[in-house]
Design an enzyme around this catalytic site. Structure first.
Site, mmCIF file in Angstrom:
data_model
loop_
_atom_site.group_PDB
_atom_site.id
_atom_site.type_symbol
_atom_site.label_atom_id
_atom_site.label_comp_id
_atom_site.label_asym_id
_atom_site.label_seq_id
_atom_site.Cartn_x
_atom_site.Cartn_y
_atom_site.Cartn_z
ATOM 1 N N ASP A 16 10.141 5.086 -10.516
ATOM 2 C CA ASP A 16 9.589 5.757 -11.628
ATOM 3 C C ASP A 16 10.459 7.169 -11.814
ATOM 4 O O ASP A 16 10.747 7.424 -12.945
ATOM 5 C CB ASP A 16 8.080 5.911 -11.581
ATOM 6 C CG ASP A 16 7.654 4.586 -11.958
ATOM 7 O OD1 ASP A 16 8.217 3.513 -12.191
ATOM 8 O OD2 ASP A 16 6.242 4.933 -12.197
ATOM 9 N N SER A 46 0.879 -1.246 -0.015
ATOM 10 C CA SER A 46 0.022 -0.014 -0.038
ATOM 11 C C SER A 46 0.955 1.231 -0.011
ATOM 12 O O SER A 46 1.556 1.479 -0.910
ATOM 13 C CB SER A 46 -0.844 -0.210 1.068
ATOM 14 O OG SER A 46 -1.848 0.907 1.128
ATOM 15 N N LYS A 49 -0.612 -4.297 -3.078
ATOM 16 C CA LYS A 49 -1.788 -3.718 -2.643
ATOM 17 C C LYS A 49 -2.002 -2.288 -3.267
ATOM 18 O O LYS A 49 -1.483 -1.461 -2.691
ATOM 19 C CB LYS A 49 -1.968 -3.568 -1.178
ATOM 20 C CG LYS A 49 -3.310 -3.193 -0.629
ATOM 21 C CD LYS A 49 -3.515 -3.008 0.722
ATOM 22 C CE LYS A 49 -4.883 -2.478 1.045
ATOM 23 N NZ LYS A 49 -4.873 -1.105 0.889
#
Length: 442
Positions: free
Chosen positions: A306, A295, A320
């Protein structure tokens, strides 16, 4: 019997009014929904009139709601008032109590550790102490939640713990005055050559504030700060806004995460703010993740990967990628409802996929003859003795002996000291939105 059905029909319409999206008015329910609710009311009435034992109506209703919500997905749930209050305490960042972490072991209530500076710490409670009584009530067969509820209380009030200890010949009572206790989600250490280590255990109200303070302390201690290792292993997540704020401490610009849901109100894009960056851009970052990272911790890891701000080391994360919204109900209970999915800056969905680290370093295999439970018990024992990496004062540098016991952390340190493997570094420098392929490190 008909009167019972009509009464329950009205009650269930009220329940539906509370449960449907944004308190949808009962009169706007579809005919099919109203028909199904009448069937539910009929079944409930039959149970009330004919079941072999009388049952509490509220428990039956709560049980029905729990069953309905649990059928949605594994992350949505219904919380009774007591459960909702406990969740609020856990995410608030502080509570009123005496400052001890406790656990169950072999049916006994055991002190894991007193929190430094709290009433329990000042009174001399020790890791391994057995809590036999709380305000005179025997703790045998007492659940952990009940014990926590009895120990916590209003600031300035008193709680008495009956303690048994190995070197004590008899029960000793400690009368402790409750205070406001901060919940630590950030733990810090460092290496003698100037590499900082920050462990984030979960994401709660004050995690970003505690992170800024940790970075400031490490920057002052390590001159210069050569690099930073952010440990998100076994971090189950927490508050979405805190994940964004934590990532913002490491990123100076760009998208951090975006969410998309069926309701347009659940669609958001979160960007880094250059003014919030707490770390010099030139300082390298390595993030540790594993199968227990979920999460909010995946949001931070995905954003750093990224945006090519740092490298990820460890094992693939949990996966998740959904957002849960807490919706309070009028009787003090609440719904934890999945309302959106989140995506990393490059558009990756984490749901059931997880994040692949740039460098895969598997944790040591479970020794033959031992179970996961055995390993957890051993880790608990080390923690009680203050032998875990984050159990020692942050001003004590991490030793080579400690590093040898943690191959994932050792690889992270090597990356900071020597730089990433050339293949990974070259791939990570390419200007595309896809993360670099993982490199296996044995």
């Amino acid at each position: 019997m008909a009167d019972t059905f009509r009464a329950w029909g009205f009650l269930l319409l009220a329940v539906a009014w509370l449960l449907l999206v944004q308190a949808k008015p009962a009169w706007s329910l579809s005919e099919d929904t109203r028909e199904q609710l009448s069937v539910f009311a009929e079944a409930l009435g039959i149970i009330e009139d004919n079941y072999v034992e009388a049952k509490d109506t509220k428990k039956l209703i709560y049980g029905a709601i729990k069953g309905m919500v649990s059928s949605l997905d594994s992350h949505s749930s219904f919380m009774a008032p007591e459960e909702f209050k406990e969740l609020q305490i856990e995410t608030k960042g502080s509570f009123s109590g005496i400052g001890i972490e406790i656990t169950h072991k072999d049916g006994l209530l055991i002190v894991v550790s007193p929190i430094e500076g709290t009433p329990a710490y000042k009174a001399g409670l020790q890791a391994g102490d057995r809590i036999v009584k709380i305000d005179g009530v025997n703790t045998k067969n007492m659940t952990l939640m009940e014990a926590v509820r009895r120990i916590r209380g209003a600031k300035g009030s008193t709680v008495t713990l009956g303690i048994m200890r190995e070197n004590l010949g008899k029960l000793k009572n400690y009368s402790l005055v409750r205070e406001i206790i901060p919940i630590r989600s950030i733990r810090t250490r460092y290496f003698e050559d100037g590499i900082g280590y920050i462990r984030i255990t979960n994401f709660q109200d004050k995690t970003d504030h505690d992170l800024r303070r940790a970075i400031k302390d490490l920057t002052a201690k390590c001159k210069p700060l050569r690099g930073l290792i952010v440990d998100l292993r076994n971090d189950p997540g927490g508050l979405l806004d805190q994940a964004v704020k934590v990532a913002d401490e490491f990123l100076s610009s760009g998208l951090i995460v975006y969410t998309e849901g069926r309701n347009k109100a659940q669609t958001h894009r979160f960007y880094a703010n250059q003014e919030n960056t707490g770390l010099e851009k030139s300082i390298p970052i390595v993030v540790l993740i594993n199968e227990g990272s979920a999460s909010a911790s995946e949001i931070v890891a995905g954003a750093i990967q990224d945006q090519k701000r740092g490298l990820l080391v460890g094992a693939k994360s949990f996966g998740k990628g959904s957002v849960q919204t807490i919706i309070p109900l009028e009787d003090g209970s609440a719904l934890r409802l999945t309302t959106a999915h989140y995506y990393t800056p490059s558009g990756r969905s984490i749901q059931e996929k997880g994040i692949q680290p740039d460098l895969v370093v598997e944790a040591p295999p479970i020794p033959e003859g031992k179970s996961v439970k055995d390993l957890r018990q051993e880790a608990l024992q080390r923690r009680m003795k203050g032998e875990g990496i984050t159990d020692k004062p942050w001003t004590v540098p991490i030793s080579s002996e400690e590093l040898e016991k943690d191959p994932q952390l050792a690889q992270a340190v090597q990356v900071v000291r020597q730089g990433p493997p050339k293949k990974t570094a070259d791939t990570a420098s390419k200007p595309n939105n896809e993360p670099p392929p993982p490199q296996k490190v044995k």
